[in-house]
Design a protein around this motif. Sequence first.
Motif, mmCIF file in Angstrom:
data_model
loop_
_atom_site.group_PDB
_atom_site.id
_atom_site.type_symbol
_atom_site.label_atom_id
_atom_site.label_comp_id
_atom_site.label_asym_id
_atom_site.label_seq_id
_atom_site.Cartn_x
_atom_site.Cartn_y
_atom_site.Cartn_z
ATOM 1 N N PHE B 33 0.839 -1.194 0.000
ATOM 2 C CA PHE B 33 0.000 0.000 0.000
ATOM 3 C C PHE B 33 0.882 1.256 0.000
ATOM 4 O O PHE B 33 1.946 1.267 0.617
ATOM 5 C CB PHE B 33 -0.873 0.043 1.260
ATOM 6 N N TYR B 48 -2.930 0.479 -4.046
ATOM 7 C CA TYR B 48 -2.380 -0.738 -3.488
ATOM 8 C C TYR B 48 -2.322 -1.866 -4.505
ATOM 9 O O TYR B 48 -3.069 -1.884 -5.487
ATOM 10 C CB TYR B 48 -3.069 -1.117 -2.182
ATOM 11 N N ARG B 50 -1.768 -6.225 -4.939
ATOM 12 C CA ARG B 50 -1.761 -7.555 -4.327
ATOM 13 C C ARG B 50 -1.167 -8.513 -5.329
ATOM 14 O O ARG B 50 -1.603 -8.565 -6.485
ATOM 15 C CB ARG B 50 -3.159 -7.999 -3.910
ATOM 16 N N ILE B 55 -4.627 -3.158 -7.596
ATOM 17 C CA ILE B 55 -5.985 -3.511 -7.192
ATOM 18 C C ILE B 55 -6.872 -2.266 -7.098
ATOM 19 O O ILE B 55 -8.020 -2.271 -7.506
ATOM 20 C CB ILE B 55 -5.993 -4.243 -5.836
ATOM 21 N N ASP B 56 -6.325 -1.220 -6.543
ATOM 22 C CA ASP B 56 -7.124 -0.019 -6.297
ATOM 23 C C ASP B 56 -6.196 1.188 -6.350
ATOM 24 O O ASP B 56 -5.268 1.278 -5.557
ATOM 25 C CB ASP B 56 -7.796 -0.133 -4.922
ATOM 26 N N GLY B 98 -3.446 -8.740 2.360
ATOM 27 C CA GLY B 98 -4.326 -7.633 2.009
ATOM 28 C C GLY B 98 -5.738 -7.789 2.531
ATOM 29 O O GLY B 98 -6.646 -7.098 2.084
ATOM 30 N N GLY B 99 -5.953 -8.686 3.477
ATOM 31 C CA GLY B 99 -7.285 -8.870 4.033
ATOM 32 C C GLY B 99 -7.718 -7.694 4.887
ATOM 33 O O GLY B 99 -6.880 -6.981 5.435
ATOM 34 N N PRO B 100 -9.023 -7.461 5.038
ATOM 35 C CA PRO B 100 -9.531 -6.267 5.723
ATOM 36 C C PRO B 100 -9.199 -6.218 7.208
ATOM 37 O O PRO B 100 -9.202 -5.136 7.794
ATOM 38 C CB PRO B 100 -11.040 -6.338 5.497
ATOM 39 N N ALA B 101 -8.912 -7.350 7.820
ATOM 40 C CA ALA B 101 -8.615 -7.342 9.255
ATOM 41 C C ALA B 101 -7.124 -7.396 9.542
ATOM 42 O O ALA B 101 -6.706 -7.415 10.695
ATOM 43 C CB ALA B 101 -9.310 -8.521 9.932
ATOM 44 N N GLU B 102 -6.326 -7.429 8.490
ATOM 45 C CA GLU B 102 -4.886 -7.602 8.687
ATOM 46 C C GLU B 102 -4.204 -6.337 9.140
ATOM 47 O O GLU B 102 -4.628 -5.223 8.855
ATOM 48 C CB GLU B 102 -4.246 -8.081 7.387
ATOM 49 N N THR B 103 -3.101 -6.511 9.818
ATOM 50 C CA THR B 103 -2.265 -5.404 10.248
ATOM 51 C C THR B 103 -1.433 -4.890 9.084
ATOM 52 O O THR B 103 -0.865 -5.683 8.318
ATOM 53 C CB THR B 103 -1.322 -5.860 11.365
ATOM 54 N N LEU B 104 -1.365 -3.581 8.956
ATOM 55 C CA LEU B 104 -0.440 -2.971 8.010
ATOM 56 C C LEU B 104 0.879 -2.686 8.715
ATOM 57 O O LEU B 104 0.893 -2.159 9.826
ATOM 58 C CB LEU B 104 -0.995 -1.650 7.468
#
Lengths: 115, 115
Positions: B33, B48, B50, B55-56, B98-104
């Motif tokens: 990201f 970002y 993946r 992806i976005d 890249g999951g929504p709950a993962e730590t960056l």
Amino acid sequence: GDSVTQKEGLVTLTEGLPVMLNCTYQTIYSNAFLFWYVHYLNESPRLLLKSSTDNKRTEHQGFHATLHKSSSSFHLQKSSAQLSDSALYYCALSDRASSGQKLVFGQGTILKVYL
Amino acid sequence: NAGVIQTPRHKVTGKGQEATLWCEPISGHSAVFWYRQTIVQGLEFLTYFRNQAPIDDSGMPKERFSAQMPNQSHSTLKIQSTQPQDSAVYLCASSLEGGPAETLYFGSGTRLTVL
């Protein structure tokens, strides 16, 4: 789209007083993940705590937060501020659907703790 | 594990010049990201990847900003014809999938100053 609001840009406290940093969010999706990241001077931002469970208190390193979906809030609290807590704090949101798994951050709150 | 590595730490350019920022994600992380950090806006999402695929890029200013990830070990953010308003700290982060709950996990950032 998703948004996060941290209404205080700067919070100043005397050591030993309780800390509360406000965070509210907007998303149309019910499955939201909320995070607090902390950015100390001369370091990289890092995760402080996270939650996706409604009304469940999450704790880490003396800080705690409870996700309240009814009020779309995830305020960060600590019972007694320490000098070492001085840093920039970001609240952030992701959801499985709309954000494409990217984190949306608030504007950040600078916490300054004095003797 | 060296963490996310960003180079250079500081970059000064003249108005109209090009700037290229580099990021090496944590080995084994498949999501990368880019964020821009300013006092006014906080942490703004730029783009970002993946598995090296874009992806976005919804946060990228379209005309002068571009990002690439030619291999799994590095990503670049290029800003053409830099303007004073591009001055900011550019942060790269990686996560496992890249999951929504993962730590960056963030790098230390590149501070770009456009004169």
